[in-house]
Design a protein around this motif. Structure first.
Motif, mmCIF file in Angstrom:
data_model
loop_
_atom_site.group_PDB
_atom_site.id
_atom_site.type_symbol
_atom_site.label_atom_id
_atom_site.label_comp_id
_atom_site.label_asym_id
_atom_site.label_seq_id
_atom_site.Cartn_x
_atom_site.Cartn_y
_atom_site.Cartn_z
ATOM 1 N N GLU A 197 0.771 -1.140 0.045
ATOM 2 C CA GLU A 197 0.094 -0.061 0.098
ATOM 3 C C GLU A 197 0.857 1.294 0.175
ATOM 4 N N ASP A 198 2.107 1.182 0.702
ATOM 5 C CA ASP A 198 2.842 2.268 0.681
ATOM 6 C C ASP A 198 3.621 2.511 -0.682
ATOM 7 N N ILE A 199 3.837 1.553 -1.009
ATOM 8 C CA ILE A 199 4.524 1.490 -2.639
ATOM 9 C C ILE A 199 3.437 1.933 -3.718
ATOM 10 N N ALA A 200 2.212 1.589 -3.574
ATOM 11 C CA ALA A 200 1.099 2.103 -4.509
ATOM 12 C C ALA A 200 1.010 3.593 -4.226
ATOM 13 N N ALA A 201 1.171 4.189 -2.980
ATOM 14 C CA ALA A 201 0.620 5.455 -2.713
ATOM 15 C C ALA A 201 1.954 6.389 -3.172
ATOM 16 N N ARG A 202 3.046 5.937 -3.040
ATOM 17 C CA ARG A 202 4.279 6.354 -3.582
ATOM 18 C C ARG A 202 4.269 6.672 -4.979
ATOM 19 N N PHE A 203 3.693 5.723 -5.824
ATOM 20 C CA PHE A 203 3.711 5.687 -7.297
ATOM 21 C C PHE A 203 2.214 6.528 -7.694
ATOM 22 N N ARG A 204 1.336 6.635 -6.809
ATOM 23 C CA ARG A 204 -0.044 7.485 -7.526
ATOM 24 C C ARG A 204 0.346 8.966 -7.280
ATOM 25 N N GLN A 205 1.537 9.307 -6.620
ATOM 26 C CA GLN A 205 1.815 10.771 -6.538
ATOM 27 C C GLN A 205 2.125 11.090 -7.807
ATOM 28 N N GLU A 206 2.116 12.575 -7.972
ATOM 29 C CA GLU A 206 2.521 13.199 -9.268
ATOM 30 C C GLU A 206 4.104 13.107 -9.261
ATOM 31 N N PRO A 207 4.507 12.713 -10.557
ATOM 32 C CA PRO A 207 6.003 12.270 -10.987
ATOM 33 C C PRO A 207 6.979 13.470 -10.741
ATOM 34 N N LYS A 208 7.992 13.205 -9.948
ATOM 35 C CA LYS A 208 8.966 14.449 -9.794
ATOM 36 C C LYS A 208 9.914 14.473 -10.722
ATOM 37 N N LEU A 209 10.155 15.726 -11.478
ATOM 38 C CA LEU A 209 11.061 15.875 -12.278
ATOM 39 C C LEU A 209 12.475 15.971 -12.141
ATOM 40 N N ALA A 210 13.376 15.264 -12.880
ATOM 41 C CA ALA A 210 14.686 15.436 -12.593
ATOM 42 C C ALA A 210 15.332 17.025 -12.991
ATOM 43 N N HIS A 211 16.196 17.403 -12.420
ATOM 44 C CA HIS A 211 16.730 18.650 -12.396
ATOM 45 C C HIS A 211 16.890 18.844 -14.084
ATOM 46 N N GLY A 212 16.560 20.085 -14.038
ATOM 47 C CA GLY A 212 16.756 20.614 -15.458
ATOM 48 C C GLY A 212 15.807 20.028 -16.700
ATOM 49 N N ARG A 213 15.043 19.267 -16.297
ATOM 50 C CA ARG A 213 13.870 18.685 -17.284
ATOM 51 C C ARG A 213 12.683 19.485 -17.070
ATOM 52 N N SER A 214 11.979 20.041 -18.246
ATOM 53 C CA SER A 214 10.660 20.709 -18.181
ATOM 54 C C SER A 214 9.620 19.524 -18.414
ATOM 55 N N PRO A 215 8.337 19.717 -18.099
ATOM 56 C CA PRO A 215 7.631 18.859 -18.016
ATOM 57 C C PRO A 215 6.961 18.345 -19.345
ATOM 58 N N SER A 216 7.302 19.362 -20.550
ATOM 59 C CA SER A 216 7.056 18.809 -21.821
ATOM 60 C C SER A 216 8.067 18.323 -22.507
ATOM 61 N N THR A 217 9.258 17.860 -21.948
ATOM 62 C CA THR A 217 10.396 17.367 -22.509
ATOM 63 C C THR A 217 10.254 15.961 -22.426
ATOM 64 N N THR A 218 10.283 15.178 -23.764
ATOM 65 C CA THR A 218 9.921 13.747 -23.868
ATOM 66 C C THR A 218 11.283 13.252 -24.723
ATOM 67 N N PRO A 219 11.561 12.133 -24.500
ATOM 68 C CA PRO A 219 12.679 11.447 -25.439
ATOM 69 C C PRO A 219 12.137 11.431 -26.755
ATOM 70 N N PRO A 220 13.098 11.806 -27.728
ATOM 71 C CA PRO A 220 12.659 11.755 -29.390
ATOM 72 C C PRO A 220 12.084 10.663 -29.712
ATOM 73 N N ASN A 221 12.133 9.412 -29.147
ATOM 74 C CA ASN A 221 11.789 8.106 -29.738
ATOM 75 C C ASN A 221 10.426 7.636 -28.831
ATOM 76 N N GLY A 222 10.004 8.643 -28.067
ATOM 77 C CA GLY A 222 8.736 8.001 -27.212
ATOM 78 C C GLY A 222 9.025 7.219 -26.189
ATOM 79 N N ALA A 223 10.125 6.947 -25.680
ATOM 80 C CA ALA A 223 10.640 6.164 -24.805
ATOM 81 C C ALA A 223 10.521 6.889 -23.517
ATOM 82 N N GLY A 224 10.852 6.368 -22.409
ATOM 83 C CA GLY A 224 10.842 7.141 -21.037
ATOM 84 C C GLY A 224 10.224 6.408 -20.086
#
Length: 90
Positions: free
Chosen positions: A54-81
């Motif tokens: 349940e703790d793990i599920a709660a952790r992954f239900r939260q909004e994903p935290k972005l890595a430093h220097g990445r904007s929310p609209s940045t996605t890898p060019p191949n659609g991966a991630g």
């Protein structure tokens, strides 16, 4: 035009079977991951394990935290991630 009750019952039965199959696939997937993580070798009470899941599920239900220097609209060019198992925190 209304559906006859027998047809609705058949549709419900079909959907219940699809749900059962989907739940089985999900349980097998999570079980394989748990075994790879070594949970099969640990003696732990089911209640404690449920709380940890349940703790793990709660952790992954939260909004994903972005890595430093990445904007929310940045996605890898191949659609991966995240769809391919890579998180933004990596």
């Amino acid at each position: 035009m209304k559906k006859p009750t027998a047809r609705i019952r058949d549709e419900i039965a079909r959907l219940q079977e699809q749900l059962r199959q989907a739940e089985t696939r999900e349980a097998e997937r999570i079980g394989r991951i748990a075994l790879r993580a070594g949970l099969g070798e640990i003696a732990v009470e089911e209640a404690d394990l449920l709380t940890a899941f349940e703790d793990i599920a709660a952790r992954f239900r939260q909004e994903p935290k972005l890595a430093h220097g990445r904007s929310p609209s940045t996605t890898p060019p191949n659609g991966a991630g995240e769809a391919s198992g890579q998180s933004a925190e990596a």
